[in-house]
Scaffold this motif. Structure first.
Motif, PDB file in Angstrom:
ATOM      1  N   PRO A  54      28.005 -15.759 -28.971  1.00 32.82           N
ATOM      2  CA  PRO A  54      26.557 -15.682 -28.793  1.00 32.82           C
ATOM      3  C   PRO A  54      25.875 -15.006 -30.006  1.00 32.82           C
ATOM      4  N   PHE A  55      24.540 -15.000 -29.960  1.00 27.46           N
ATOM      5  CA  PHE A  55      23.773 -14.537 -31.104  1.00 27.46           C
ATOM      6  C   PHE A  55      22.829 -13.390 -30.732  1.00 27.46           C
ATOM      7  N   HIS A  56      22.629 -12.516 -31.707  1.00 26.23           N
ATOM      8  CA  HIS A  56      21.599 -11.493 -31.553  1.00 26.23           C
ATOM      9  C   HIS A  56      20.209 -12.088 -31.757  1.00 26.23           C
ATOM     10  N   ALA A  57      20.145 -13.179 -32.536  1.00 21.84           N
ATOM     11  CA  ALA A  57      18.863 -13.844 -32.750  1.00 21.84           C
ATOM     12  C   ALA A  57      19.086 -15.315 -33.070  1.00 21.84           C
ATOM     13  N   ILE A  58      18.200 -16.126 -32.552  1.00 22.96           N
ATOM     14  CA  ILE A  58      18.136 -17.546 -32.885  1.00 22.96           C
ATOM     15  C   ILE A  58      16.765 -17.778 -33.512  1.00 22.96           C
ATOM     16  N   VAL A  59      16.748 -18.324 -34.703  1.00 23.95           N
ATOM     17  CA  VAL A  59      15.479 -18.569 -35.395  1.00 23.95           C
ATOM     18  C   VAL A  59      15.395 -20.036 -35.757  1.00 23.95           C
ATOM     19  N   SER A  60      14.184 -20.570 -35.760  1.00 23.11           N
ATOM     20  CA  SER A  60      14.042 -21.981 -36.090  1.00 23.11           C
ATOM     21  C   SER A  60      12.631 -22.314 -36.538  1.00 23.11           C
ATOM     22  N   ASN A  61      12.566 -23.172 -37.547  1.00 22.55           N
ATOM     23  CA  ASN A  61      11.327 -23.840 -37.934  1.00 22.55           C
ATOM     24  C   ASN A  61      11.549 -25.316 -37.642  1.00 22.55           C
TER      25      ASN A  61
END
Length: 273
Positions: free
Chosen positions: A175-182
């Motif tokens: 899993p992730f501490h953050a998911i970012v997306s444009n």
């Protein structure tokens, strides 16, 4: 042979914007984009015939709407010099707002795991890794061509990012501490699409209301975030209320938006408690 001053005057007469003319002149002269002072100190210097021919060709392409970054092959983003071409979107300054926010939420965990969805040229992922080398950064794109560009940028800049091909969160570990997306967020029938005709359409549009891909990411992110992890999304200038509503309906907390340099709500996100 023609002087630099004459060449710039010629480009202006063609109808080219002053800054675009300067950037193209620097490009054919083999100078970096930030070295506009060179144009002043070498105003009476001459450009050889091959450079002038190249300049005329590039100017015509620019007048037809092709992004300046595709013509020069470079775009600055978050202090990095990225190589770009028509396989990827041109990174925009607005997206630096998303990078700032991601660095903020990841600050308490120096070696946090983060994934950039729809990485394109790699701009977001590489900016995060360059600024915080301890971060464990992954980047995903559906386009193999885009990944080729992103991986080349990572290699040239000496930044270790794990790249994967897939649709949003498919095929990446978490899993992730953050998911970012444009992600793509423009409506299929948006009036601005003709001006963007030179950039890859699949990286721009997302259904009738422009929110199809954001809906998919919000849905998938819930299963892939660590407790107190963040999902941060860039979106259109008028989409913040709709994106906040999607996040709240999915169970995210601390839902909020951030403004870009123009004061427009450009990014929205939430915490997965």
């Amino acid at each position: 042979m023609q002087t630099v001053t004459d060449a710039l005057a010629y480009l202006h007469a063609m109808g080219l914007d002053r800054l675009d003319a300067q950037l193209l002149a620097l490009h054919v002269a083999g100078r970096p984009a930030h070295d506009r002072a060179w144009l002043l100190t070498h105003d009476t210097g001459t450009l050889p015939a091959p450079a002038l021919a190249s300049l005329q060709t590039l100017a015509q392409r620019r007048l037809q709407g092709e992004p300046i970054a595709y013509l020069t092959g470079h775009k600055a983003f978050y202090g990095l010099d990225l190589q770009v071409d028509a396989r990827v979107l041109v990174p925009r300054p607005d997206t630096e707002t998303l990078v700032d926010w991601a660095l903020e939420v990841l600050a308490p965990t120096p070696n946090a795991t983060v994934v950039d969805l729809g990485t394109g040229s790699g701009a977001i992922a590489l900016a995060l890794k360059h600024t915080r080398p301890a971060l464990r950064v992954q980047a995903v794109d559906y386009s193999a061509d885009a990944l080729t560009v992103a991986q080349a940028n990572a290699q040239r800049l000496g930044l270790e990012v794990a790249f994967a091909q897939g649709s949003w969160l498919s095929g990446v570990t978490g899993p992730f501490h953050a998911i970012v997306s444009n992600p793509p967020y423009i409506r299929e029938d948006d009036e601005h699409m003709p001006a963007l005709r030179h950039e890859p359409r699949q990286a721009l549009t997302a259904g009738a209301d422009g929110l199809d891909d954001i809906r998919a990411i919000v849905d998938q992110a819930r299963q892939r975030l660590l407790p107190n992890g963040w999902l941060l999304l860039e979106h259109g200038y008028d989409q913040a209320p709709a994106v906040r509503a999607l996040l709240m309906a999915a169970g995210f907390t601390e839902v909020q938006s951030r403004q870009d340099l123009a004061g427009i709500e450009r990014c929205s996100g939430g915490n997965w408690a």
